[in-house]
Design a protein around this motif. Sequence first.
Motif, PDB file in Angstrom:
ATOM      1  N   THR A  73     -34.208  -4.319 -35.959  1.00  0.00           N
ATOM      2  CA  THR A  73     -33.757  -2.990 -36.335  1.00  0.00           C
ATOM      3  C   THR A  73     -33.998  -1.819 -35.666  1.00  0.00           C
ATOM      4  OG1 THR A  73     -33.978  -3.606 -38.530  1.00  0.00           O
ATOM      5  CG2 THR A  73     -33.501  -1.984 -38.453  1.00  0.00           C
ATOM      6  N   PRO A  74     -32.867  -1.040 -34.913  1.00  0.00           N
ATOM      7  CA  PRO A  74     -32.340  -0.290 -33.865  1.00  0.00           C
ATOM      8  C   PRO A  74     -33.469   1.036 -35.033  1.00  0.00           C
ATOM      9  CG  PRO A  74     -30.545  -0.515 -34.602  1.00  0.00           C
ATOM     10  CD  PRO A  74     -31.051  -1.580 -35.155  1.00  0.00           C
ATOM     11  N   SER A  75     -34.025   1.809 -34.909  1.00  0.00           N
ATOM     12  CA  SER A  75     -34.460   3.527 -34.472  1.00  0.00           C
ATOM     13  C   SER A  75     -34.993   4.245 -33.689  1.00  0.00           C
ATOM     14  CB  SER A  75     -34.981   2.906 -36.230  1.00  0.00           C
ATOM     15  OG  SER A  75     -36.374   2.476 -35.806  1.00  0.00           O
ATOM     16  N   GLY A  76     -34.909   5.489 -34.093  1.00  0.00           N
ATOM     17  CA  GLY A  76     -35.505   6.390 -33.077  1.00  0.00           C
ATOM     18  C   GLY A  76     -34.805   6.619 -32.153  1.00  0.00           C
ATOM     19  N   PRO A  77     -34.933   8.335 -31.930  1.00  0.00           N
ATOM     20  CA  PRO A  77     -33.656   8.539 -30.474  1.00  0.00           C
ATOM     21  C   PRO A  77     -33.964   7.577 -29.116  1.00  0.00           C
ATOM     22  CG  PRO A  77     -35.476   9.933 -30.900  1.00  0.00           C
ATOM     23  CD  PRO A  77     -35.479   8.618 -31.881  1.00  0.00           C
ATOM     24  N   ALA A 222     -27.941  13.288 -37.225  1.00  0.00           N
ATOM     25  CA  ALA A 222     -27.832  13.554 -38.872  1.00  0.00           C
ATOM     26  C   ALA A 222     -27.588  12.109 -38.826  1.00  0.00           C
ATOM     27  CB  ALA A 222     -27.012  13.995 -39.520  1.00  0.00           C
ATOM     28  N   GLU A 223     -26.230  11.045 -38.247  1.00  0.00           N
ATOM     29  CA  GLU A 223     -25.961   9.885 -39.304  1.00  0.00           C
ATOM     30  C   GLU A 223     -27.115   8.740 -38.590  1.00  0.00           C
ATOM     31  OE1 GLU A 223     -21.114  10.615 -37.233  1.00  0.00           O
ATOM     32  OE2 GLU A 223     -22.736   9.261 -35.870  1.00  0.00           O
ATOM     33  N   GLY A 224     -27.670   9.206 -37.371  1.00  0.00           N
ATOM     34  CA  GLY A 224     -28.696   8.415 -36.873  1.00  0.00           C
ATOM     35  C   GLY A 224     -29.617   8.028 -38.594  1.00  0.00           C
ATOM     36  N   GLU A 225     -29.937   9.381 -39.056  1.00  0.00           N
ATOM     37  CA  GLU A 225     -30.967   8.649 -40.134  1.00  0.00           C
ATOM     38  C   GLU A 225     -30.657   8.491 -41.178  1.00  0.00           C
ATOM     39  OE1 GLU A 225     -32.991  12.590 -41.117  1.00  0.00           O
ATOM     40  OE2 GLU A 225     -34.021  13.269 -38.539  1.00  0.00           O
ATOM     41  N   LEU A 226     -28.943   8.905 -41.474  1.00  0.00           N
ATOM     42  CA  LEU A 226     -28.860   7.517 -42.262  1.00  0.00           C
ATOM     43  C   LEU A 226     -28.728   6.793 -42.280  1.00  0.00           C
ATOM     44  CD1 LEU A 226     -26.104  10.155 -43.742  1.00  0.00           C
ATOM     45  CD2 LEU A 226     -28.349   9.732 -45.142  1.00  0.00           C
ATOM     46  N   PHE A 227     -27.792   6.131 -41.168  1.00  0.00           N
ATOM     47  CA  PHE A 227     -27.580   4.740 -40.272  1.00  0.00           C
ATOM     48  C   PHE A 227     -28.980   4.159 -40.693  1.00  0.00           C
ATOM     49  CE2 PHE A 227     -26.306   1.500 -37.974  1.00  0.00           C
ATOM     50  CZ  PHE A 227     -25.382   1.002 -37.911  1.00  0.00           C
ATOM     51  N   SER A 228     -29.750   4.448 -40.134  1.00  0.00           N
ATOM     52  CA  SER A 228     -31.059   3.360 -40.505  1.00  0.00           C
ATOM     53  C   SER A 228     -31.534   3.164 -41.336  1.00  0.00           C
ATOM     54  CB  SER A 228     -32.263   4.768 -40.080  1.00  0.00           C
ATOM     55  OG  SER A 228     -32.325   4.631 -38.199  1.00  0.00           O
TER      56      SER A 228
END
Length: 255
Positions: A73-77, A222-228
């Motif tokens: 699972t991809p997460s973080g910048p 913001a999208e990245g946080e919700l997506f994760s």
Amino acid sequence: MTAAILTERDNGVLIIRLNRAEKKNALTADMYTVMADAIEQAESNRGIKVLLYTGTDGVFTAGNDIHDFLENTPSGPDSPVNRFIVNMVRTDVPIVAAVDGVAVGIGTTMLLHFDRVFATDRARFSLPFINLGLVPEAGSSMLLVEACGYHKAAELLMLGKPFTAQEALEYGIVSELCEPEQLMDKALAAARQLAAKPQDALRATKRLLRRSREPLAERVLAEGELFSGCLESAAAKEAFNAFFEKRAPNFKPFD
Ligand code: COA
């Protein structure tokens, strides 16, 4: 084993070819790394004036590899996918795309960041996030509204229905349509045309064109946080397993 991405120089143009046709060019972490690196390479090497992303005959990409969604699972910048997204948002290097066949998920959203997008009339686009229990990524919740207006963007992102190349042209996702046999010639000619321009003025022009997109970096985060968060949800796991089990997902238990 064949490399999942092939790169090739055509004078000032760096061609990045997604080359995992047996999995519809689904993008793994390693592939995102090569795609993100290409942008940084062009930024630090003035000999690379333009990037051209393409796929294989009849396939652009089926989007993120769903195995990776489940297991890696991809997460973080700093995750490969997020590095690629942030580099696309930030860069002033001109980018061209040549799209044939399926362009799913990030296969469509990446095009919103590119400067010239050529697609064949058999290209098929989709933003299936909602059907996977996910939310839009790569700034698409903002860029799609900018490209085609709120109501069309809501239809595409809230229903996740595939759309044709002609529709993608009307929605402002594609610049020009062509026959499959003309695709690379057209895209390469456009890339060479850009590469022949004065480089500093061209990059400054791209930066100016993107001034109104300055809130985009914030939206991507913001999208990245919700997506994760969504990737960990029971609904998303059900959708990913349903894909591999070749059945329709059942979201009822999670409502
Ligand atoms: N991740 C992992 N594997 C994928 C994949 C993906 N995103 N897309 C396709 N594949 C694999 C399939 O599992 C299949 O593998 P197999 O031969 O080992 O069974 C192979 O690629 C061919 O795909 P298939 O579904 O048989 O091709 P198709 O022509 O019938 O359909 C698509 C093509 C792109 C419409 C379909 O594969 C699809 O919907 N893929 C998922 C797209 C998606 O939801 N991406 C995530 C977006 S966020």
